[in-house]
Design an enzyme around this catalytic site. Structure first.
Site, PDB file in Angstrom:
ATOM      1  N   SER A  89      -3.086  68.009  63.844  1.00 56.08           N
ATOM      2  CA  SER A  89      -2.565  66.681  64.193  1.00 56.08           C
ATOM      3  C   SER A  89      -1.469  66.189  63.265  1.00 56.08           C
ATOM      4  O   SER A  89      -0.759  65.242  63.600  1.00 56.08           O
ATOM      5  CB  SER A  89      -3.706  65.654  64.204  1.00 56.08           C
ATOM      6  N   LYS A 159      -4.021  60.825  58.439  1.00 52.28           N
ATOM      7  CA  LYS A 159      -2.932  60.390  59.319  1.00 52.28           C
ATOM      8  C   LYS A 159      -1.863  59.701  58.472  1.00 52.28           C
ATOM      9  O   LYS A 159      -2.033  59.468  57.275  1.00 52.28           O
ATOM     10  CB  LYS A 159      -3.438  59.407  60.383  1.00 52.28           C
TER      11      LYS A 159
END
Length: 299
Positions: A89, A159
């Site tokens: 990701s 993230k």
């Protein structure tokens, strides 16, 4: 004519006596030296204490191991911790299997996440319910506990922070991510070929104080804030859930790199929307008061 140099002090010379031995000065000096050596205890018949033998390395080893483990635990708890990247990701910034080091010290001094930082945070609840459960062995658990190995049991995510408390963030189809009215230029870190948010457009969203909006760099392969807006917090993450900022890729060595904040998050005016709003409200409230005072004076 002089044939040698002498010190500034004249010393009596030892001259041999008739028997061929040195004179009294030499004898006295020798006797003094012998006496001094005996008092140091370096000779077997000296009067001093015998020197202690150093402890064996094998006797010292357990203590050294305990000290090393305690230091490693303290570092992991308060300073730096290693984390393993479990997914794609955050490509290409981070690859699956990379080990990153996370700064856990600055949050202890009140530091909060900033736009553009790559952060590790605990699952806010419901983000990782569909992930496969990991069962590490005893050795892996111990090494993870003291910080010498990334944790395999903790449900943590990594993230990039896109917006912080007080920001308004949005992204329309085929458009860039916009923070406080300023479009972000994400070409330096977004995965090649990805769009900013075509798979999941969103907003505008007002990020609550004390929370952050996060997105993966591989936008079309990241279940980030966009996909959890139905959960408490509307997709945002509490600052209290943030473990710390990932500041370097430590392993493998061939992938070593720092993780700086991209320049687009330093662009002028990104904070302007937050600063202008209170000022505009103040001006709007002051105008009626000024007009009223003028009327009073004229009357």
């Amino acid at each position: 004519m002089a044939v040698g140099a002498r010190s500034g002090h004249e010393e009596p010379e030892d001259r041999p006596d008739r028997s061929g031995h040195a004179g009294s000065a030499g004898s006295a000096g020798s006797a003094g030296n012998a006496s001094h050596a005996g008092s140091d205890g370096d000779t077997p018949d000296g009067g001093g204490k015998a020197m202690k033998k150093p402890r064996s390395f094998w006797k010292e080893l357990p203590l050294l191991i305990v000290i090393a483990l305690v230091l490693a635990l303290l570092i992991k708890t308060f300073l730096v911790q290693a984390f393993s990247i479990p997914s794609d990701s955050m490509q290409n910034t981070l690859q699956r299997g990379d080990r990153v080091l996370v700064d856990k010290l600055t949050p202890w001094f009140g530091s909060e996440p900033e736009r553009g930082e790559v952060v590790v945070f605990h699952d806010p609840g419901g983000w990782l319910d569909d992930t496969q459960e990991v069962h590490p062995n005893v050795v892996q658990k111990f090494l993870s506990f003291i910080g010498l190995m990334p944790s395999a049991e903790e449900k943590d995510l990594i993230k990039r922070v896109i917006a912080i408390g007080g920001d308004t963030v949005e992204c329309r189809e085929n458009g860039p991510v916009v923070v406080n009215g300023k479009p972000l230029d994400e070409q330096s870190f977004i995965f090649p070929g990805n769009t900013a948010c075509n798979d999941e457009p969103f907003g505008p969203i007002k990020v609550p104080e004390g929370r952050i909006w996060v997105m993966g760099d591989h936008r079309q392969d990241s279940r980030d804030s966009r996909y959890h807006q139905e959960l408490p917090g509307n997709g945002t993450v509490s600052n209290d859930e943030v473990v710390g900022r990932a500041f370097v890729v430590a392993w493998p060595i061939s992938r070593w790199a720092t993780l700086p904040i991209p320049k687009t998050f330093d662009q002028p005016g990104l904070n302007a929307a937050m600063a202008v709003a209170p000022g505009a409200i103040g001006i709007a409230g002051a105008v009626p008061i000024v007009l009223w005072r003028r009327r009073v004076r004229l009357s």
